[in-house]
Design an enzyme around this catalytic site. Structure first.
Site, PDB file in Angstrom:
ATOM      1  N   HIS A 101     -14.562  57.575   4.712  1.00 60.61           N
ATOM      2  CA  HIS A 101     -14.339  57.528   6.158  1.00 60.61           C
ATOM      3  C   HIS A 101     -13.139  56.642   6.479  1.00 60.61           C
ATOM      4  O   HIS A 101     -12.266  57.021   7.275  1.00 60.61           O
ATOM      5  CB  HIS A 101     -15.587  56.996   6.857  1.00 60.61           C
ATOM      6  CG  HIS A 101     -15.404  56.751   8.330  1.00 60.61           C
ATOM      7  ND1 HIS A 101     -15.598  57.727   9.271  1.00 60.61           N
ATOM      8  CD2 HIS A 101     -15.024  55.633   9.015  1.00 60.61           C
ATOM      9  CE1 HIS A 101     -15.357  57.233  10.477  1.00 60.61           C
ATOM     10  NE2 HIS A 101     -15.007  55.960  10.347  1.00 60.61           N
ATOM     11  N   GLU A 102     -13.096  55.461   5.867  1.00 65.95           N
ATOM     12  CA  GLU A 102     -11.970  54.556   6.123  1.00 65.95           C
ATOM     13  C   GLU A 102     -10.663  55.130   5.575  1.00 65.95           C
ATOM     14  O   GLU A 102      -9.596  54.962   6.184  1.00 65.95           O
ATOM     15  CB  GLU A 102     -12.250  53.178   5.513  1.00 65.95           C
ATOM     16  CG  GLU A 102     -13.491  52.483   6.047  1.00 65.95           C
ATOM     17  CD  GLU A 102     -13.524  52.377   7.568  1.00 65.95           C
ATOM     18  OE1 GLU A 102     -12.437  52.368   8.187  1.00 65.95           O
ATOM     19  OE2 GLU A 102     -14.625  52.326   8.137  1.00 65.95           O
ATOM     20  N   HIS A 105      -9.178  57.366   8.073  1.00 67.61           N
ATOM     21  CA  HIS A 105      -8.353  56.689   9.072  1.00 67.61           C
ATOM     22  C   HIS A 105      -6.927  56.468   8.547  1.00 67.61           C
ATOM     23  O   HIS A 105      -5.956  56.599   9.298  1.00 67.61           O
ATOM     24  CB  HIS A 105      -8.970  55.338   9.435  1.00 67.61           C
ATOM     25  CG  HIS A 105     -10.148  55.439  10.349  1.00 67.61           C
ATOM     26  ND1 HIS A 105     -10.139  56.192  11.510  1.00 67.61           N
ATOM     27  CD2 HIS A 105     -11.380  54.865  10.281  1.00 67.61           C
ATOM     28  CE1 HIS A 105     -11.311  56.084  12.115  1.00 67.61           C
ATOM     29  NE2 HIS A 105     -12.082  55.282  11.387  1.00 67.61           N
ATOM     30  N   HIS A 109      -3.417  57.860  10.163  1.00 65.55           N
ATOM     31  CA  HIS A 109      -2.246  57.027  10.423  1.00 65.55           C
ATOM     32  C   HIS A 109      -1.001  57.614   9.769  1.00 65.55           C
ATOM     33  O   HIS A 109       0.062  57.721  10.402  1.00 65.55           O
ATOM     34  CB  HIS A 109      -2.493  55.608   9.892  1.00 65.55           C
ATOM     35  CG  HIS A 109      -1.427  54.644  10.254  1.00 65.55           C
ATOM     36  ND1 HIS A 109      -1.156  53.513   9.510  1.00 65.55           N
ATOM     37  CD2 HIS A 109      -0.531  54.629  11.277  1.00 65.55           C
ATOM     38  CE1 HIS A 109      -0.162  52.851  10.061  1.00 65.55           C
ATOM     39  NE2 HIS A 109       0.237  53.494  11.134  1.00 65.55           N
TER      40      HIS A 109
END
Length: 228
Positions: A101-102, A105, A109
């Protein structure tokens, strides 16, 4: 008298608080359950995040360990995926889901995902609004100063806006994570379902945060309306 009405309108927060409480219990429960089950590939959270980044051509992001529980996050300023102690080196089902999940991100980006850009842009205003919005509005209510009430409402609106923008950012990161996990067999069968439960329950906490912000904003608007 209006300040008493303001507090009486707090009843609208009751279901919001209950919902947030249930969501938090669900997060902790799923994390505890699937944080104890080792995945069949023996893949750690850090390894899963690294592989997801590589598959998306993201090579300039660092993965590091940080202290705490469920403190995992991606820092766009330093391009770092920060994984908690229970995720970084853990080979649990929960660790793989959270780490991916991270990493999702980080991919957002790198690929210029618009909702993430907007969220990062409003963060400074949000911090200002979260600290001053409610106090200024309440002071305006106490002293019957309408302009100050409106200033507080405008400032706190940034908090509600931030929570609203956060939803697509978080849901998209989980979607990216789960797609990679399934398509590349990071987790299979019940393992995948477990990771999905962890991420889904975590996503609901952001829904609860938005509901709380909107309910608070509604109370402030109600008070401003009574002053007209």
């Amino acid at each position: 008298m209006d300040i008493y009405i303001y507090y009486l309108t707090g009843f609208i927060m009751i279901p919001v608080v209950i919902f947030a409480f249930v969501c938090q219990i669900k997060v902790n429960s799923n994390y505890k359950k699937y944080g104890r089950i080792r995945n069949s590939r023996n893949m750690t959270g850090a390894e899963a995040a690294y592989q997801l980044l590589q598959m998306n051509g993201v090579t300039d992001v660092r993965i590091k360990r940080i202290p705490g529980k469920l403190t995992d996050h991606y820092d766009p300023r330093t391009k770092e995926i920060c994984l908690s102690e229970g995720v970084f080196a853990s080979n649990s089902i929960a660790a793989v889901g959270i780490a991916c999940h991270e990493a999702g991100h980080a991919c957002q980006h790198a690929q210029g995902y618009v909702p993430l850009k907007i969220r990062n842009f409003v963060i400074p205003v949000t911090r200002f609004g979260s600290s001053l919005g409610i106090p200024l509005a309440v002071i305006g209510i106490i002293f019957s100063w309408q302009p100050l009430i409106y200033i507080g409402i405008i400032l706190y609106s940034a908090v509600a806006l931030f929570q609203l923008i956060t939803l697509p950012v978080e849901f998209n990161a989980s979607k990216r994570a789960l797609a990679t996990i399934r398509q590349n067999n990071f987790l299979v069968g019940e393992e995948y379902k477990g990771a999905k439960k962890v991420l889904t329950s975590a996503a609901l906490t952001y829904v609860a945060a938005l509901a709380s912000a909107l309910a608070t904003l509604l109370r402030l608007i109600f008070m401003a309306g009574r002053r007209n």
